[in-house]
Design a protein around this motif. Structure first.
Motif, mmCIF file in Angstrom:
data_model
loop_
_atom_site.group_PDB
_atom_site.id
_atom_site.type_symbol
_atom_site.label_atom_id
_atom_site.label_comp_id
_atom_site.label_asym_id
_atom_site.label_seq_id
_atom_site.Cartn_x
_atom_site.Cartn_y
_atom_site.Cartn_z
ATOM 1 N N LEU A 124 0.900 -1.185 0.120
ATOM 2 C CA LEU A 124 0.078 0.064 0.017
ATOM 3 C C LEU A 124 0.978 1.421 0.108
ATOM 4 O O LEU A 124 1.841 1.397 0.692
ATOM 5 N N ALA A 125 0.288 2.246 -0.732
ATOM 6 C CA ALA A 125 1.275 3.538 -0.819
ATOM 7 C C ALA A 125 1.052 4.358 0.414
ATOM 8 O O ALA A 125 -0.140 4.099 1.243
ATOM 9 N N GLU A 126 2.092 5.066 1.009
ATOM 10 C CA GLU A 126 1.873 5.947 1.910
ATOM 11 C C GLU A 126 0.592 6.969 1.995
ATOM 12 O O GLU A 126 0.247 7.412 1.223
ATOM 13 N N GLY A 127 -0.217 6.901 3.290
ATOM 14 C CA GLY A 127 -1.198 7.707 3.361
ATOM 15 C C GLY A 127 -2.514 7.390 2.445
ATOM 16 O O GLY A 127 -3.353 7.951 2.080
ATOM 17 N N SER A 128 -2.514 6.176 1.789
ATOM 18 C CA SER A 128 -3.548 5.580 0.960
ATOM 19 C C SER A 128 -4.927 5.085 1.421
ATOM 20 O O SER A 128 -5.861 4.755 0.914
ATOM 21 N N VAL A 129 -4.754 4.873 2.784
ATOM 22 C CA VAL A 129 -6.093 4.341 3.466
ATOM 23 C C VAL A 129 -6.628 5.384 4.395
ATOM 24 O O VAL A 129 -5.918 6.250 5.166
ATOM 25 N N ASP A 130 -8.067 5.372 4.324
ATOM 26 C CA ASP A 130 -8.825 6.521 5.143
ATOM 27 C C ASP A 130 -9.073 5.714 6.440
ATOM 28 O O ASP A 130 -9.315 6.693 7.283
ATOM 29 N N MET A 131 -9.590 4.506 6.388
ATOM 30 C CA MET A 131 -9.946 4.006 7.731
ATOM 31 C C MET A 131 -9.659 2.474 7.617
ATOM 32 O O MET A 131 -9.530 1.767 6.557
ATOM 33 N N ALA A 132 -8.872 1.813 8.530
ATOM 34 C CA ALA A 132 -8.491 0.481 8.711
ATOM 35 C C ALA A 132 -9.425 -0.211 10.157
ATOM 36 O O ALA A 132 -9.444 0.486 10.981
ATOM 37 N N VAL A 133 -9.833 -1.197 9.613
ATOM 38 C CA VAL A 133 -10.616 -1.866 10.633
ATOM 39 C C VAL A 133 -10.218 -3.319 10.809
ATOM 40 O O VAL A 133 -9.642 -3.859 10.073
ATOM 41 N N SER A 134 -10.720 -3.857 11.935
ATOM 42 C CA SER A 134 -10.417 -5.156 12.315
ATOM 43 C C SER A 134 -11.313 -5.863 13.151
ATOM 44 O O SER A 134 -11.511 -5.406 14.440
ATOM 45 N N GLY A 135 -11.944 -6.739 12.896
ATOM 46 C CA GLY A 135 -13.161 -7.481 13.636
ATOM 47 C C GLY A 135 -12.612 -8.975 14.191
ATOM 48 O O GLY A 135 -12.344 -9.720 13.283
#
Length: 299
Positions: free
Chosen positions: A98-109
């Protein structure tokens, strides 16, 4: 998480019997994230068979979902049709794709207790954009409301060491640690580094206690047969079976395994269930799990 990654683990059974996440949970998470319109990228860590990715997709432009288990990824792909959801095998510790700063939200259930945070936090800090968020949630041991003695019996068999019945070893040694211990402590020992994360919030619920829906979000009416199927998905039970190949369940033509013995005792402990005879699996019970939600925002 090694048990779930084994070829012998049934991802299909896991998908069938694990409890579903309620809309109230997702409302809490999305309210924290404050996403006004669909857009951006969601990263689903430890995605399993894909229920979170599918549920949250309408709120994001794209979803990237990863899991260490090849079986889980295969099951997720088979049950997902949205081309904007990408599944790939991998872990939270290695997000170099993944590119730097490319994710708006990371989740884990129900997966964050497995992470190696010495690697996961730096990886997340790199890929989550400033102002982006993380949300981890999970559930631990359930209680059967109003059936306290049966719940105690279940706990003895599920976490016991040594003999829990004549000639029957408990499942205690077969829980993968430290993951299970971290989960049973509701992830309290996991602290987002202050240098990278702010606005940290925790919502917790101990099983059997009262509280608002926001914290007590996994409580449902089930038939005992559904509870039985759920317990069969425990990683410790799968480890126990591998260690005791001679113990065949009655359903597979054997004389009984640890769960057969456990349910014999649980049914005997509740007169209403015992009175139903062979139909005990049709009895209904309210199951209440201990739960947590941990959220944080990228500085």
């Amino acid at each position: 998480m090694a048990t779930f990654a084994r070829p012998t683990f049934s991802a299909k059974a896991y998908a069938a019997f694990r409890p579903a996440y309620p809309p109230s949970l997702f409302r809490t998470i999305l309210s924290y994230h404050q996403v006004p319109t669909p857009g951006g990228t969601l990263l689903d860590l430890g995605c399993g068979h894909g229920p979170i990715a599918r549920y949250l997709k309408p709120h994001f432009k794209s979803v990237i979902a990863i899991d260490p288990s090849a079986g889980m990824i295969a099951q997720a792909r088979q049950t997902t049709t949205d081309p904007e959801i990408t599944f790939r095998q991998g872990g939270a510790e290695d997000l170099d794709f993944l590119a730097e700063g490319s994710v708006d939200m990371a989740v884990s259930g129900q997966a964050a207790h497995w992470f190696d945070y010495t690697q996961a936090w730096p990886s997340l800090a790199r890929v989550v954009r400033p102002g982006g968020t993380v949300a981890f949630w999970g559930y631990k041991d359930n209680v059967l409301v109003g059936a306290e003695q049966a719940t105690r019996i279940m706990g003895q068999f599920v976490y016991g060491f040594g003999e829990v019945a004549p000639g029957v070893e408990g499942m205690g040694p077969y829980w993968e640690q430290p993951g299970r211990g971290i989960l049973r402590d509701l992830l309290r020992g996991v602290q987002p580094p202050e240098a990278d994360w702010t606005d940290v919030t925790r919502r917790e619920h101990e099983p059997g206690e009262e509280g608002p829906e926001e914290t007590r979000w996994l409580r449902k009416k089930m038939k005992l047969g559904e509870v039985e199927g759920y317990v069969q998905t425990f990683s410790a039970f799968n480890g126990w079976k591998e260690a005791h190949p001679q113990a065949k369940s009655r359903a597979s033509g054997g004389e009984g395994d640890i769960l057969d013995v456990m349910w014999d005792r649980m049914v005997d402990a509740v007169p209403e269930w015992k009175a139903m005879g062979e139909r005990w699996r049709e009895a209904e019970v309210v199951s209440d799990w201990g739960t947590y939600i941990l959220t944080a925002r990228r500085r």
